[in-house]
Design an enzyme around this catalytic site. Structure first.
Site, PDB file in Angstrom:
ATOM      1  N   HIS A  19     -52.126  29.156  15.802  1.00 41.43           N
ATOM      2  CA  HIS A  19     -51.490  30.224  16.892  1.00 41.43           C
ATOM      3  C   HIS A  19     -52.648  30.795  17.354  1.00 41.43           C
ATOM      4  CE1 HIS A  19     -48.093  30.058  13.758  1.00 41.43           C
ATOM      5  NE2 HIS A  19     -47.591  29.461  14.910  1.00 41.43           N
ATOM      6  N   LYS A  43     -34.646  28.817  11.609  1.00 37.06           N
ATOM      7  CA  LYS A  43     -35.516  29.553  10.757  1.00 37.06           C
ATOM      8  C   LYS A  43     -35.049  30.719   9.793  1.00 37.06           C
ATOM      9  CE  LYS A  43     -39.661  27.306  12.696  1.00 37.06           C
ATOM     10  NZ  LYS A  43     -40.869  27.548  13.441  1.00 37.06           N
ATOM     11  N   ARG A  92     -48.736  20.381  19.495  1.00 38.94           N
ATOM     12  CA  ARG A  92     -49.154  19.893  18.557  1.00 38.94           C
ATOM     13  C   ARG A  92     -49.373  18.302  18.682  1.00 38.94           C
ATOM     14  NH1 ARG A  92     -47.087  22.980  13.408  1.00 38.94           N
ATOM     15  NH2 ARG A  92     -45.355  22.330  14.978  1.00 38.94           N
ATOM     16  N   SER A 130     -47.029  26.890   9.919  1.00 40.55           N
ATOM     17  CA  SER A 130     -46.955  28.236   9.010  1.00 40.55           C
ATOM     18  C   SER A 130     -46.174  27.705   7.535  1.00 40.55           C
ATOM     19  CB  SER A 130     -45.832  29.178   9.732  1.00 40.55           C
ATOM     20  OG  SER A 130     -46.509  29.605  10.861  1.00 40.55           O
TER      21      SER A 130
HETATM   22  O1  PNS Z   1     -42.636  29.301  16.161  1.00 38.64           O
HETATM   23  P1  PNS Z   1     -41.132  28.363  16.636  1.00 38.64           P
HETATM   24  O2  PNS Z   1     -40.322  29.018  15.589  1.00 38.64           O
HETATM   25  O3  PNS Z   1     -41.153  27.171  17.202  1.00 38.64           O
HETATM   26  O4  PNS Z   1     -40.710  29.562  17.966  1.00 38.64           O
HETATM   27  C1  PNS Z   1     -39.646  29.563  18.693  1.00 38.64           C
HETATM   28  C2  PNS Z   1     -39.150  30.667  19.375  1.00 38.64           C
HETATM   29  C3  PNS Z   1     -38.960  31.855  18.331  1.00 38.64           C
HETATM   30  C4  PNS Z   1     -40.044  30.789  20.390  1.00 38.64           C
HETATM   31  C5  PNS Z   1     -37.864  30.284  20.106  1.00 38.64           C
HETATM   32  O5  PNS Z   1     -36.824  30.243  18.863  1.00 38.64           O
HETATM   33  C6  PNS Z   1     -37.104  31.386  20.795  1.00 38.64           C
HETATM   34  O6  PNS Z   1     -37.643  31.425  21.853  1.00 38.64           O
HETATM   35  N1  PNS Z   1     -36.564  32.340  20.276  1.00 38.64           N
HETATM   36  C7  PNS Z   1     -35.942  33.604  21.050  1.00 38.64           C
HETATM   37  C8  PNS Z   1     -34.544  33.398  21.247  1.00 38.64           C
HETATM   38  C9  PNS Z   1     -34.221  32.447  22.849  1.00 38.64           C
HETATM   39  O7  PNS Z   1     -34.698  32.859  23.580  1.00 38.64           O
HETATM   40  N2  PNS Z   1     -33.552  31.416  22.429  1.00 38.64           N
HETATM   41  C10 PNS Z   1     -33.460  30.238  23.383  1.00 38.64           C
HETATM   42  C11 PNS Z   1     -34.753  29.516  23.382  1.00 38.64           C
HETATM   43  S1  PNS Z   1     -34.464  28.316  24.732  1.00 38.64           S
END
Ligand code: PNS
Length: 167
Positions: A19, A43, A92, A130
Site C-alpha cells: 500500500h 471483510k 497486483r 494484509s
Molecule cells: O482494500 P480493499 O478491501 O480491497 O478496499 C475496498 C474498498 C474499501 C476500497 C471498497 O470496498 C470501497 O470502496 N468501499 C467503500 C464503499 C463503497 O463505495 N462501495 C462501493 C464500491 S463500488
C-alpha cells in the site's frame, strides 16, 4: 506539481509496504492524495478504523501532500465531497482485476467526474496482502519485510496476543 486531488481507498487492515508504495507513487503524480480508510462489506477487520488511520499516519511522515481520513459511506460520494478527480488503486495480478474493474465501473456510474487510475504493484509486493501479514503475525512470524517497523508492535500486540488468548 499539479493541483489535482486523488483518493487512495482501501481497508488497510493493516497497511503494508505494498500500500505504501502505491501511496508514495500517487503522491508524486497528484498535488494532493487523501488515503481513505473505507468499509469493505465483505471483510471483517481486525483493527478499528481509527487504529488503521493511526497506523497509516505513522508510516507516511515525510509525505507532505498526503492526508489520511476515515469514511463510512460510498467512496464515489467521498471523492465528490473532496473534489477528487481520481481514485488510485494498486493492481497486483490478474486475480485483482475483475473485482477492481467492477468497482471502477460502479464508481464511474456513481460519480462520472472521477477516474479510477490503476498503478501496477512493484514486483516485490506482488504476493503481499494484509491478510497474509495477519496470518504470519498470528503465528508469531517475522513481519519485518512486509510492514514498517513503526507499526510492527501494534500489529503483533493485537494479532499475536489475540491468537495466544484464543488458543
Ligand atoms: O482494500 P480493499 O478491501 O480491497 O478496499 C475496498 C474498498 C474499501 C476500497 C471498497 O470496498 C470501497 O470502496 N468501499 C467503500 C464503499 C463503497 O463505495 N462501495 C462501493 C464500491 S463500488
Amino acid at each position: 506539481m499539479n493541483s489535482l486531488t486523488a483518493v487512495c481507498p482501501g481497508s488497510f487492515d493493516p497497511v503494508t509496504f505494498g500500500h505504501l508504495d502505491i501511496i508514495t507513487r500517487a503522491s508524486h503524480l497528484f498535488g494532493k492524495v487523501i488515503v481513505v480508510v473505507a468499509s469493505n462489506g465483505a471483510k471483517h477487520c481486525s483493527f478499528t478504523p481509527e487504529e488503521r488511520v493511526n497506523m497509516i499516519k505513522k508510516c507516511i511522515t515525510g509525505l507532505d501532500n498526503v492526508e489520511v481520513a476515515h469514511y463510512d459511506g460510498l467512496l464515489a460520494d467521498y471523492a465528490a465531497k473532496r473534489n477528487a478527480t481520481a481514485i488510485v488503486k494498486g493492481l497486483r495480478a490478474m486475480s485483482d482485476f475483475e473485482y477492481e474493474f467492477q468497482m471502477a465501473l460502479a464508481n464511474k456510474k456513481l460519480n462520472p467526474n472521477v477516474e479510477t487510475v490503476f498503478l501496477t504493484t512493484a514486483s516485490q509486493n506482488m504476493y503481499l496482502s494484509s491478510s497474509m501479514v495477519k496470518q504470519i503475525a498470528s503465528m508469531g512470524g517475522d513481519i519485518s519485510s512486509f510492514v514498517p517497523d513503526v507499526i510492527k508492535g501494534d500489529i503483533m500486540n493485537r494479532i499475536y496476543q489475540k491468537n495466544r488468548k484464543d488458543s
